[in-house]
Enzyme design. Structure first.
Site, PDB file in Angstrom:
ATOM      1  N   GLU A   1       0.832  -1.208   0.000  1.00 63.57           N
ATOM      2  CA  GLU A   1       0.000   0.000   0.000  1.00 63.57           C
ATOM      3  C   GLU A   1       0.866   1.258   0.000  1.00 63.57           C
ATOM      4  OE1 GLU A   1      -3.132  -0.167  -0.506  1.00 63.57           O
ATOM      5  OE2 GLU A   1      -3.156  -2.348  -0.376  1.00 63.57           O
TER       6      GLU A   1
ATOM      7  N   ASP B   1       3.737  -4.368  -5.789  1.00 60.12           N
ATOM      8  CA  ASP B   1       4.341  -5.613  -5.300  1.00 60.12           C
ATOM      9  C   ASP B   1       5.861  -5.518  -5.360  1.00 60.12           C
ATOM     10  OD1 ASP B   1       1.953  -6.853  -4.748  1.00 60.12           O
ATOM     11  OD2 ASP B   1       1.910  -8.056  -6.576  1.00 60.12           O
TER      12      ASP B   1
END
Length: 415
Positions: free
Chosen positions: A278, A359
């Site tokens: 995030e 990611d």
């Protein structure tokens, strides 16, 4: 009575075409299910639980098809019998002016839609989710969520609709520009208000307790110069056993919200990689890019809407006795749906790209891609996610890449 003109034929074709496309995609998705467990998940799924995850996909898909069929039949019948005209006459029967009549019209639509959806929500929550061990929602929580959600929806919708009706009624040709500006301000305001006033109505936010998890997160945030307003645990377990985490707020009001189910089931390093993902979205400017894209799409929608305000042919297609700005908004949404679908495809493609980038950011900044992979696997197993979705469904609907594709991309970081 409705008038069988080009508008009505186009709208019915779009509704039926979208329904058929959905059925085709869902059928392909179900056929792609295989009892063979992907090698990547060996040791994470036993045969019984993997079979359960696939059955969950089948059951939820079948239920979605039933719901979609009901919705299609209901909206087509409602259109053809002149339901919108009847509703308009009810709204006008109170004797108020254009704006208040529009608010009543929209309010009745919202309430009616909510009432119709209640049986499906009850079945989904207390039958399907219960069957697969997810549901922890009590009848009291369900009713309170429904009432609070309806109240907030009516209040916010009334405010937005009032602004739109006033501008389009008073500002003439360029009213859409004024509405666009007002909506931008409204959305920005909601980014700040929602975490503080709205979300706490549904979940209890508790500051994260001191300990290894908090210390690890704080150290990571400081190392990566990421400022937060606070770290919170939310009581997600009172509704579902599924695990999740998210960021709320904007700017200096950014907050981390960790589901208690996530803290219960995941290792500290795994939770950190979820949050690092995030943080990656924020650091890589994905969030402002999405907001800016949404603003541009909203501007296009409002411009096109301005071309159909008080269009008599469009109103005739719905059997309307009176032409109004507020009915134009509803009817335009049917016309706009193909444009919305195309823009949605662009958005999901961009979103999947952003997920890969976030990611990669998490793997690099934590120095622990293995924990990232472990977290993705646990999330998939905990939530009974479909490991092998059909490529067409992914292309049309997925804003996150399939978990196996994400793991494959992360493993490349290790080389």
């Amino acid at each position: 009575m409705v008038e069988w003109n080009g508008y009505l034929v186009f709208i019915l074709a779009i509704l039926i075409g979208n329904y058929i496309l959905t059925l085709i995609v869902e059928n392909l998705n179900i056929k792609r299910l295989s009892p063979a467990l992907p090698d990547e998940f060996e040791g994470h799924y036993d045969a019984e639980k993997y079979s359960k995850s696939q059955n969950y996909t089948r059951v939820t898909t079948k239920f979605g098809n039933i719901t979609g069929t009901f919705d299609l039949v209901l909206i087509i019948v409602f259109i053809l019998i002149g339901g919108f005209n009847w509703l308009d006459n009810v709204a006008r029967g109170f004797g108020f002016g254009e704006i208040v009549s529009g608010l009543i019209f929209a309010g009745l639509l919202i309430i009616g839609t909510q009432i119709v959806s209640i049986p499906f929500s009850i079945y989904s929550t207390f039958v399907i989710e219960e069957k697969f061990g997810f549901n922890r929602t009590t009848a009291k929580t369900f009713v309170l969520d429904l009432l609070k959600g309806l109240l907030i929806s009516v209040i916010l919708s009334a405010l937005v609709l009032w602004l739109i009706l006033w501008f389009f009624g008073e500002m003439g040709t360029y009213a859409w520009l004024y509405v666009w500006g007002a909506m931008i301000l409204f959305q920005v305001l909601m980014l700040y208000i929602s975490p503080v006033l709205i979300l706490p109505l549904f979940n209890k936010f508790t500051p994260l307790e001191d300990g290894e998890l908090k210390k690890t997160i704080v150290n990571y945030m400081q190392k990566n110069r990421f400022k937060l307003k606070g770290l919170f645990t939310i009581d997600g377990s009172k509704r579902s056993s599924k695990a999740n985490a998210y960021f709320t707020g904007f700017g200096k009001l950014k907050r981390v919200a960790l589901y208690d189910t996530l803290i219960e089931k995941f290792e500290v390093r795994e939770i950190l990689t979820v949050l690092a993902h995030e943080v990656g979205h924020s650091k890589l400017k994905h969030i402002p890019k999405r907001i800016f894209s949404g603003i541009l799409q909203m501007g296009l929608m409002l411009f096109l809407l301005s071309l159909f305000i008080k269009n008599e042919g469009l109103h005739a297609a719905f059997g309307m006795e009176n032409v109004s700005i507020y009915a134009s908004l509803i009817f335009f949404s049917f016309i706009y749906s193909p444009v919305s679908m195309v823009l949605g495809l662009i958005s999901t493609i961009s979103s999947r790209k952003h997920e890969y980038e976030a990611d990669a950011f998490a793997g690099k900044t934590t120095g622990d891609p293995d924990s990232m992979i472990g977290a993705l696997k646990k999330l998939s197993v905990t939530n009974l996610s479909n490991l092998t979705p059909h490529p067409l469904k992914v292309f049309l609907e997925y804003d996150h890449p399939p978990v196996l594709a994400r793991i494959k991309a992360i493993r490349k970081l290790e080389r």
